[in-house]
Structures are given as structure tokens and as C-alpha cells.
Design a protein around this motif. Structure first.
Motif, PDB file in Angstrom:
ATOM      1  N   TRP A  63       0.812  -1.196   0.000  1.00 46.45           N
ATOM      2  CA  TRP A  63       0.000   0.000   0.000  1.00 46.45           C
ATOM      3  C   TRP A  63       0.855   1.260   0.000  1.00 46.45           C
ATOM      4  CZ3 TRP A  63       1.833   1.890   4.470  1.00 46.45           C
ATOM      5  CH2 TRP A  63       1.993   1.052   5.578  1.00 46.45           C
ATOM      6  N   VAL A  64       0.197   2.377  -0.304  1.00 45.62           N
ATOM      7  CA  VAL A  64       0.780   3.710  -0.173  1.00 45.62           C
ATOM      8  C   VAL A  64      -0.156   4.515   0.729  1.00 45.62           C
ATOM      9  CG1 VAL A  64       1.416   5.849  -1.348  1.00 45.62           C
ATOM     10  CG2 VAL A  64       1.885   3.646  -2.442  1.00 45.62           C
ATOM     11  N   LYS A  65       0.409   5.147   1.751  1.00 44.17           N
ATOM     12  CA  LYS A  65      -0.385   5.989   2.661  1.00 44.17           C
ATOM     13  C   LYS A  65       0.177   7.401   2.687  1.00 44.17           C
ATOM     14  CE  LYS A  65      -1.598   2.392   6.084  1.00 44.17           C
ATOM     15  NZ  LYS A  65      -1.422   1.997   7.514  1.00 44.17           N
ATOM     16  N   ASN A  66      -0.722   8.360   2.913  1.00 43.09           N
ATOM     17  CA  ASN A  66      -0.234   9.711   3.176  1.00 43.09           C
ATOM     18  C   ASN A  66       0.049   9.848   4.672  1.00 43.09           C
ATOM     19  OD1 ASN A  66      -2.749  10.084   4.414  1.00 43.09           O
ATOM     20  ND2 ASN A  66      -3.596  11.230   2.678  1.00 43.09           N
ATOM     21  N   MET A  67       0.497  10.986   5.094  1.00 40.60           N
ATOM     22  CA  MET A  67       0.890  11.159   6.478  1.00 40.60           C
ATOM     23  C   MET A  67      -0.296  11.202   7.448  1.00 40.60           C
ATOM     24  SD  MET A  67       4.156  10.965   6.832  1.00 40.60           S
ATOM     25  CE  MET A  67       3.942   9.581   5.722  1.00 40.60           C
ATOM     26  N   ASP A  68      -1.493  11.269   6.911  1.00 40.03           N
ATOM     27  CA  ASP A  68      -2.700  11.178   7.746  1.00 40.03           C
ATOM     28  C   ASP A  68      -3.135   9.725   7.945  1.00 40.03           C
ATOM     29  OD1 ASP A  68      -2.892  13.954   8.032  1.00 40.03           O
ATOM     30  OD2 ASP A  68      -4.026  14.134   6.151  1.00 40.03           O
ATOM     31  N   GLY A  69      -2.375   8.797   7.355  1.00 41.89           N
ATOM     32  CA  GLY A  69      -2.701   7.382   7.488  1.00 41.89           C
ATOM     33  C   GLY A  69      -3.740   6.898   6.493  1.00 41.89           C
ATOM     34  N   SER A  86       7.693  -7.136  -7.520  1.00 42.96           N
ATOM     35  CA  SER A  86       8.271  -6.037  -6.735  1.00 42.96           C
ATOM     36  C   SER A  86       9.073  -6.569  -5.554  1.00 42.96           C
ATOM     37  CB  SER A  86       7.158  -5.131  -6.204  1.00 42.96           C
ATOM     38  OG  SER A  86       6.725  -4.214  -7.171  1.00 42.96           O
ATOM     39  N   ILE A  87      10.203  -5.926  -5.287  1.00 45.86           N
ATOM     40  CA  ILE A  87      10.980  -6.247  -4.100  1.00 45.86           C
ATOM     41  C   ILE A  87      10.272  -5.646  -2.885  1.00 45.86           C
ATOM     42  CG2 ILE A  87      13.169  -6.377  -5.357  1.00 45.86           C
ATOM     43  CD1 ILE A  87      13.783  -3.544  -4.326  1.00 45.86           C
ATOM     44  N   PRO A  88      10.539  -6.158  -1.679  1.00 43.83           N
ATOM     45  CA  PRO A  88       9.899  -5.599  -0.489  1.00 43.83           C
ATOM     46  C   PRO A  88      10.433  -4.205  -0.162  1.00 43.83           C
ATOM     47  CG  PRO A  88      11.472  -7.307   0.128  1.00 43.83           C
ATOM     48  CD  PRO A  88      11.382  -7.332  -1.364  1.00 43.83           C
ATOM     49  N   ILE A  89       9.572  -3.390   0.426  1.00 42.11           N
ATOM     50  CA  ILE A  89       9.963  -2.043   0.863  1.00 42.11           C
ATOM     51  C   ILE A  89       9.031  -1.625   1.995  1.00 42.11           C
ATOM     52  CG2 ILE A  89       8.499  -0.929  -0.893  1.00 42.11           C
ATOM     53  CD1 ILE A  89      10.605   1.330  -1.011  1.00 42.11           C
ATOM     54  N   ASN A  90       9.549  -0.857   2.916  1.00 44.47           N
ATOM     55  CA  ASN A  90       8.736  -0.345   4.024  1.00 44.47           C
ATOM     56  C   ASN A  90       9.426   0.902   4.582  1.00 44.47           C
ATOM     57  OD1 ASN A  90       6.991   0.134   6.086  1.00 44.47           O
ATOM     58  ND2 ASN A  90       7.311  -1.821   7.149  1.00 44.47           N
ATOM     59  N   ARG A  91       9.098   2.057   3.997  1.00 43.87           N
ATOM     60  CA  ARG A  91       9.737   3.290   4.460  1.00 43.87           C
ATOM     61  C   ARG A  91       8.935   4.510   4.004  1.00 43.87           C
ATOM     62  NH1 ARG A  91      13.356   5.482   0.489  1.00 43.87           N
ATOM     63  NH2 ARG A  91      13.646   4.101  -1.310  1.00 43.87           N
ATOM     64  N   VAL A  92       9.354   5.647   4.492  1.00 41.51           N
ATOM     65  CA  VAL A  92       8.750   6.925   4.132  1.00 41.51           C
ATOM     66  C   VAL A  92       9.594   7.568   3.040  1.00 41.51           C
ATOM     67  CG1 VAL A  92       8.126   9.227   4.950  1.00 41.51           C
ATOM     68  CG2 VAL A  92       7.748   7.240   6.427  1.00 41.51           C
ATOM     69  N   ILE A  93       8.931   8.038   1.965  1.00 43.08           N
ATOM     70  CA  ILE A  93       9.659   8.610   0.830  1.00 43.08           C
ATOM     71  C   ILE A  93       9.027   9.936   0.416  1.00 43.08           C
ATOM     72  CG2 ILE A  93      10.379   6.334  -0.025  1.00 43.08           C
ATOM     73  CD1 ILE A  93       8.228   6.587  -2.186  1.00 43.08           C
ATOM     74  N   THR A  94       9.759  10.683  -0.367  1.00 42.64           N
ATOM     75  CA  THR A  94       9.266  11.978  -0.852  1.00 42.64           C
ATOM     76  C   THR A  94       8.308  11.777  -2.016  1.00 42.64           C
ATOM     77  OG1 THR A  94      11.030  12.218  -2.475  1.00 42.64           O
ATOM     78  CG2 THR A  94      11.473  13.041  -0.242  1.00 42.64           C
ATOM     79  N   GLY A 137      -1.086  15.421  -6.342  1.00 42.14           N
ATOM     80  CA  GLY A 137      -1.598  16.719  -5.897  1.00 42.14           C
ATOM     81  C   GLY A 137      -1.388  16.954  -4.407  1.00 42.14           C
ATOM     82  N   GLN A 138      -0.978  15.879  -3.695  1.00 41.11           N
ATOM     83  CA  GLN A 138      -0.705  16.007  -2.267  1.00 41.11           C
ATOM     84  C   GLN A 138       0.764  16.366  -2.036  1.00 41.11           C
ATOM     85  OE1 GLN A 138      -2.323  12.859   0.172  1.00 41.11           O
ATOM     86  NE2 GLN A 138      -4.027  12.475  -1.229  1.00 41.11           N
ATOM     87  N   GLN A 139       1.036  16.885  -0.850  1.00 46.03           N
ATOM     88  CA  GLN A 139       2.383  17.371  -0.549  1.00 46.03           C
ATOM     89  C   GLN A 139       3.382  16.250  -0.284  1.00 46.03           C
ATOM     90  OE1 GLN A 139       2.198  20.640  -1.740  1.00 46.03           O
ATOM     91  NE2 GLN A 139       3.812  20.856  -0.217  1.00 46.03           N
ATOM     92  N   GLY A 140       2.943  15.228   0.420  1.00 44.35           N
ATOM     93  CA  GLY A 140       3.902  14.215   0.848  1.00 44.35           C
ATOM     94  C   GLY A 140       4.537  14.635   2.164  1.00 44.35           C
ATOM     95  N   PRO A 141       5.437  13.852   2.725  1.00 41.95           N
ATOM     96  CA  PRO A 141       5.921  12.569   2.206  1.00 41.95           C
ATOM     97  C   PRO A 141       4.853  11.471   2.296  1.00 41.95           C
ATOM     98  CG  PRO A 141       6.809  12.946   4.385  1.00 41.95           C
ATOM     99  CD  PRO A 141       6.046  14.185   4.042  1.00 41.95           C
TER     100      PRO A 141
END
Length: 455
Positions: A63-69, A86-94, A137-141
């Protein structure tokens, strides 16, 4: 009895790829319809010609989440949302980094594209263009998570069904089970192949042996060929690759590389009988497993049978390839086409007259004693068929030459055989070949016995 569309809908939610649990789950569903389906495996890392079986890939979530969850993209909403392998990933990105890992089709704003990366390690999400614009259109991260895994000690699975007939010569049917939730490409192929296997298993007498395989596209057919190359080259009389065979838009055919095999001849004959203007492609339009079965040095008599060809319909390789594209009527049309092909294969023989010149039909009760037009027309059909039974033309040739339906020509030939006018040259040649082999064995035994007796 379960309708073809019901089996298709049962297969729909399974997340398939070229390896992994999704393939095994798919094969188990198909096995419930065909208990004689054998699930087989090839180890990851095995060298197969110019390729290597990749590591087994499995995925649980992403999944992809914004900072509001808030979940903006979710694998559990649609399995096409994850870039295949896809390889595994679990982090916050820009936002900028996320943008480079989003795949969409600008020209199809509401479609999720089907994208994979089997042989280069990547991660990514596939989204509708309208959703991509909303996310950007959202700011991120953003928080990104893909819970996937790779097994070097894993396997690539495939399924195989063998239905034995009178002859060892085989009719080969291949379809693939590596695509996730898309209906025509490729739930339709396994559904049609499964129904054909079930139907064949119910037939009391089959002339040929039938081998039906459910494999991952490309890498699966290459591995299967390497493992069974000698048997395939020796046994296959005709082969058919089934793909995109569940819509109602068209009937299509793509030839073998040589274009003049027995499979090509029968496929074109049957499809023309179903729809005069069926779509006929060339070898240069290839794109499925016929590429492997017909590759130089392999050259199996395999062609592809489709409704609307892959890449030729707008929903291809997107989430829009759903049950608006594939229907029960479309699937039943694909099943019907394959049944007709098998009927021709089973009954297409070469016949020859038992004497010279035109047969005397009157004494056999086949010619009218009164000059009624209908009876004379029927007699003319009989004589036309007999005239082409020269020991070279098969029943497909005769049907075309006499402008008759195959079943009508077969009925006439069967009648003439029963009346002693014709003989089946294929059965006769097969019988003579068996006698020749037995005589050869007898000669070798006699030679061995003389040698053994001299000591």
C-alpha cells in the motif's frame, strides 16, 4: 453444472505470477474440475537454454499511505496495483521519489495497467491516471509498504493433464496461468482448456492421446520444452496454444512459424466454418507461447487459437479486461471452437477406393431407381466424395473440394466404407506399419537365435 463464467470468476481474485502461491492456488482450483491434473515443479535457479528459472515470488500486501494514514493505493483493493515481482519495501519517501515508482496510462485514465519486472529488481505501484494525479496533488511525504518475498530454494509450478487414446500420437493443448486479475488475458485460456479436458475425459473412445498443460507464459513453455523436447518432437501430431479466448468480438488464428502444419490446416478449416471472415494473423504478429513451441530447432506443429488476439483489444493488460469483456457466451464459443477442432482431428482420415472407376451405387441401394431430383442430388454428393478418395486427400480436403460440412462428408464416407466402396488408408497404413515392425523384430530374433545356437 458449473458454467464456464463461474469458473472464471472463481479464478479472478487469485494473484498469479510466473511463480508462487498464486500459481499453486490456481492449479488447485483447476484440479477440482479435472482430478487427473498433475501439479509439477521446476526448481528456481535451473538453467533452461538461454534462460534461468527465477526465484519464487510471493506477496501478502502492499500500500501507499499519506501522512494522515489514509490508504491511497492498496494491493488488497486490486492485485494489479503492485508491480509484478516487486521487491519488499517499508519506508517513508518523498513525493518525487514516489512519482518515479508509479505506473499509469495517460490515454486510459480509469485503467490500472498490468506491469511486471521479472528479471530486474524493482518496486512499484500501478494506478489509474486519475488516481496518480490525485496522489501527486498532495504534498507528501508518503509511507510505502510492499510485503513480498523471494525464495532461491523455491519452484516454478505447472499443471499437466494426460488423456490416453488409441494412438501414442498426441494432440497438445497449452495455456498459461501467470496473469493476475484479467479476464481475457488470461483467465479465459485456462477455463477453456479445463472444460476441454473435462469433456475429453468423458469420451469413451479417442483416437489420439491428449496432453494439456497449464504453464507460466514464456519461461514455463521454455522449461517444459527443455524437459520434454524429444517426446514433444516425436509425438505431437498437432498443437494449439489457447489465449484470449473468452470474448464475443472475434475468432482469431496465428500460425506456426512454418504456417503449413497439420494444426494450421485444421485450425483454419474449422474457424472458417464458424466465421468466414475470422481474423488470420501472420507469424510476424506472434507474442504468446507459439514463439517457443515453433522456435528454430523445436518446430512443433503448434498454432494459436483466440477470440480477440492479445494486444488487439483496448482493455488488454489493464484492469478493464474484466467480465464486461469476457462473457459466458464468449467462453462457450471458445470451447465450441476447440471441440470442433478435436472432432475434425479425431475423424479426419484418408480414404481410397477399393476398385477402379466409379462405384455402382444402384446395387448397393445408394442410387435412386426413380429420377427424383432430391435423390439424384444426394447420389451426386456421394459420387463427388468418392471421386476424391484417392489415397491422398483427407476428409478436410474432401469437404472443401465438395463444398460440404465436415460432418456431412464424414457421414457419406462412413456409409461408403460400410458398403465396401472405400477403405481407411490411415488405419491400413498403421496396420501395415505394425506388421512391418513385427517382421523386423522376427528377423532380428532369428538372427540372434542363429548366432546363439552356433556356440
Amino acid at each position: 453444472m458449473q458454467k464456464p463464467i463461474d469458473l472464471a470468476k472463481e479464478l479472478w481474485p487469485v494473484c498469479r505470477s510466473i511463480t508462487g502461491q498464486g500459481v499453486r492456488d490456481t492449479l488447485q482450483i483447476l484440479k477440482r474440475k479435472n482430478p487427473n491434473l498433475k501439479v509439477k515443479s521446476i526448481k528456481s535457479g535451473r538453467k533452461i537454454f538461454d534462460w534461468r528459472v527465477p526465484q519464487e515470488w510471493n506477496i501478502k500486501d502492499g500500500w501507499v499511505k499519506n501522512m494522515d494514514g489514509e490508504k491511497l493505493i492498496s494491493f488488497k483493493e486490486n492485485n494489479l496495483h503492485i508491480l509484478g515481482y516487486s521487491i519488499p519495501i517499508n519506508r517513508v519517501i518523498t513525493k518525487k521519489e514516489l512519482e518515479g515508482h508509479l505506473y499509469s496510462i495517460p490515454e486510459m485514465p480509469t485503467a490500472i495497467p498490468y506491469v511486471t519486472s521479472y528479471y530486474k529488481k524493482r518496486w512499484g505501484f500501478c494506478v489509474e491516471e486519475v488516481r496518480r494525479k490525485t496522489i501527486m496533488g498532495q504534498q507528501g511525504p508518503f509511507e510505502v509498504m510492499i510485503d513480498s518475498s523471494f525464495l532461491s530454494s523455491g519452484v516454478m509450478n505447472y499443471g499437466e493433464i494426460l488423456i490416453k487414446g488409441k494412438q501414442k500420437d498426441e494432440i497438445f493443448i497449452s495455456t498459461y496461468i501467470c496473469h493476475p486479475s484479467m479476464a481475457n488475458n488470461e483467465i479465459s485460456g485456462p477455463v477453456v482448456a479445463s472444460y476441454i479436458a473435462n469433456w475429453l475425459s468423458s469420451q469413451e473412445k479417442l483416437n489420439y492421446t491428449y496432453r494439456i498443460v497449464f504453464i507460466p507464459e514464456t519461461i514455463g513453455s521454455i522449461a517444459y520444452i527443455q524437459k520434454h523436447k524429444n517426446r514433444l518432437k516425436k509425438r505431437i501430431k498437432a498443437g494449439f496454444n489457447l489465449t484470449c479466448i473468452g470474448d464475443e468480438r472475434d475468432y482469431s488464428y496465428l500460425p506456426s512459424r512454418n504456417g503449413n502444419t497439420y494444426a494450421d490446416k485444421v485450425a483454419k478449416f474449422v474457424l472458417e466454418s464458424i466465421k468466414k471472415d475470422f481474423k488470420c494473423y501472420s507469424w510476424l504478429d506472434r507474442g504468446s507461447d507459439e514463439r517457443q513451441y515453433c522456435s528454430p530447432g523445436i518446430d512443433l506443429p503448434v498454432c494459436s487459437i483466440m477470440r480477440t488476439k492479445y494486444g488487439e483489444y483496448p482493455e488488454y493488460h489493464t484492469s478493464l479486461d474484466d467480465f464486461k469483456v469476457v462473457t459466458n457466451t464468449g467462453l462457450e464459443g471458445g470451447i465450441m471452437a476447440m471441440k470442433k477442432i478435436i472432432n475434425v482431428l479425431e475423424n479426419n482420415h484418408i480414404y481410397k477406393m477399393n476398385f477402379y472407376c466409379e462405384p455402382q451405387l444402384g446395387k448397393r441401394g445408394l442410387y435412386p431407381t426413380l429420377s427424383k431430383e432430391k435423390n439424384q442430388l444426394e447420389a451426386k454428393k456421394i459420387l463427388n466424395v468418392a471421386s476424391y478418395c484417392d489415397g491422398w486427400n483427407d476428409l478436410v480436403d474432401i469437404s472443401k473440394l465438395c463444398e460440404l460440412e465436415f460432418d456431412e462428408a464424414a457421414k457419406i464416407v462412413k456409409l461408403l466404407v460400410s458398403k465396401g466402396v472405400l477403405r481407411n488408408e490411415i488405419d491400413r497404413r498403421s496396420h501395415l506399419a505394425k506388421i512391418k515392425r513385427l517382421l523386423g523384430l522376427a528377423r532380428r530374433f532369428n538372427k540372434w537365435w542363429k548366432t546363439a545356437s552356433s556356440y
